[in-house]
Scaffold this motif. Sequence first.
Motif, mmCIF file in Angstrom:
data_model
loop_
_atom_site.group_PDB
_atom_site.id
_atom_site.type_symbol
_atom_site.label_atom_id
_atom_site.label_comp_id
_atom_site.label_asym_id
_atom_site.label_seq_id
_atom_site.Cartn_x
_atom_site.Cartn_y
_atom_site.Cartn_z
ATOM 1 N N VAL A 3 78.679 75.668 34.040
ATOM 2 C CA VAL A 3 79.053 74.248 33.993
ATOM 3 C C VAL A 3 80.205 73.980 34.946
ATOM 4 C CG1 VAL A 3 80.031 72.451 32.518
ATOM 5 C CG2 VAL A 3 78.159 73.867 31.669
ATOM 6 N N LEU A 4 81.201 74.847 34.992
ATOM 7 C CA LEU A 4 82.334 74.661 35.912
ATOM 8 C C LEU A 4 81.867 74.728 37.367
ATOM 9 C CD1 LEU A 4 85.178 76.698 34.176
ATOM 10 C CD2 LEU A 4 84.996 74.224 34.425
ATOM 11 N N LEU A 15 78.903 73.954 38.483
ATOM 12 C CA LEU A 15 78.179 72.709 38.744
ATOM 13 C C LEU A 15 79.134 71.539 38.960
ATOM 14 C CD1 LEU A 15 75.163 72.931 36.267
ATOM 15 C CD2 LEU A 15 75.105 73.010 38.761
ATOM 16 N N ILE A 16 80.182 71.481 38.150
ATOM 17 C CA ILE A 16 81.172 70.401 38.310
ATOM 18 C C ILE A 16 81.863 70.508 39.665
ATOM 19 C CG2 ILE A 16 83.361 69.507 37.439
ATOM 20 C CD1 ILE A 16 82.346 70.167 34.610
ATOM 21 N N VAL A 17 82.263 71.722 40.043
ATOM 22 C CA VAL A 17 82.902 71.914 41.351
ATOM 23 C C VAL A 17 81.921 71.552 42.467
ATOM 24 C CG1 VAL A 17 83.839 73.655 42.917
ATOM 25 C CG2 VAL A 17 84.559 73.630 40.529
ATOM 26 N N LEU A 43 79.472 69.394 42.322
ATOM 27 C CA LEU A 43 79.357 67.931 42.358
ATOM 28 C C LEU A 43 80.566 67.293 43.035
ATOM 29 C CD1 LEU A 43 77.859 67.222 38.823
ATOM 30 C CD2 LEU A 43 76.736 66.904 41.033
ATOM 31 N N ILE A 44 81.745 67.822 42.742
ATOM 32 C CA ILE A 44 82.964 67.283 43.377
ATOM 33 C C ILE A 44 82.916 67.499 44.885
ATOM 34 C CG2 ILE A 44 85.464 67.592 43.561
ATOM 35 C CD1 ILE A 44 85.446 68.176 40.514
ATOM 36 N N ARG A 97 80.414 65.182 46.462
ATOM 37 C CA ARG A 97 80.938 63.817 46.566
ATOM 38 C C ARG A 97 81.925 63.690 47.723
ATOM 39 N NH1 ARG A 97 84.058 60.222 42.001
ATOM 40 N NH2 ARG A 97 83.904 58.283 43.164
#
Length: 82
Positions: free
Chosen positions: A9-10, A12-14, A16-17, A20
């Motif tokens: 999850v971390l 994936l979040i990184v 996505l950031i 972006r």
Amino acid sequence: MILDLILVVLILIVALIINRMIAKWHDETVRAFRRDEENLRRCMSSAVREQKKALVKLRELKTKLINFEQHLEDQAIDFKKS
């Protein structure tokens, strides 16, 4: 198992950031290129207008010069006749 899930999850979040950030940078770059293109188009059209004006002036000057040369030739012919 839970730690692996948290790690995924971390990541994936990184991801996505970062995605972006890259998308935002790309959008800004595209906008900058569009602005530059518009400025270049304006400069080019201005230069084309100035070039057309210069060509018109040169044509007028050429016509005057040809008329003056013909006038001088006519005067020279008249002078020889008399």
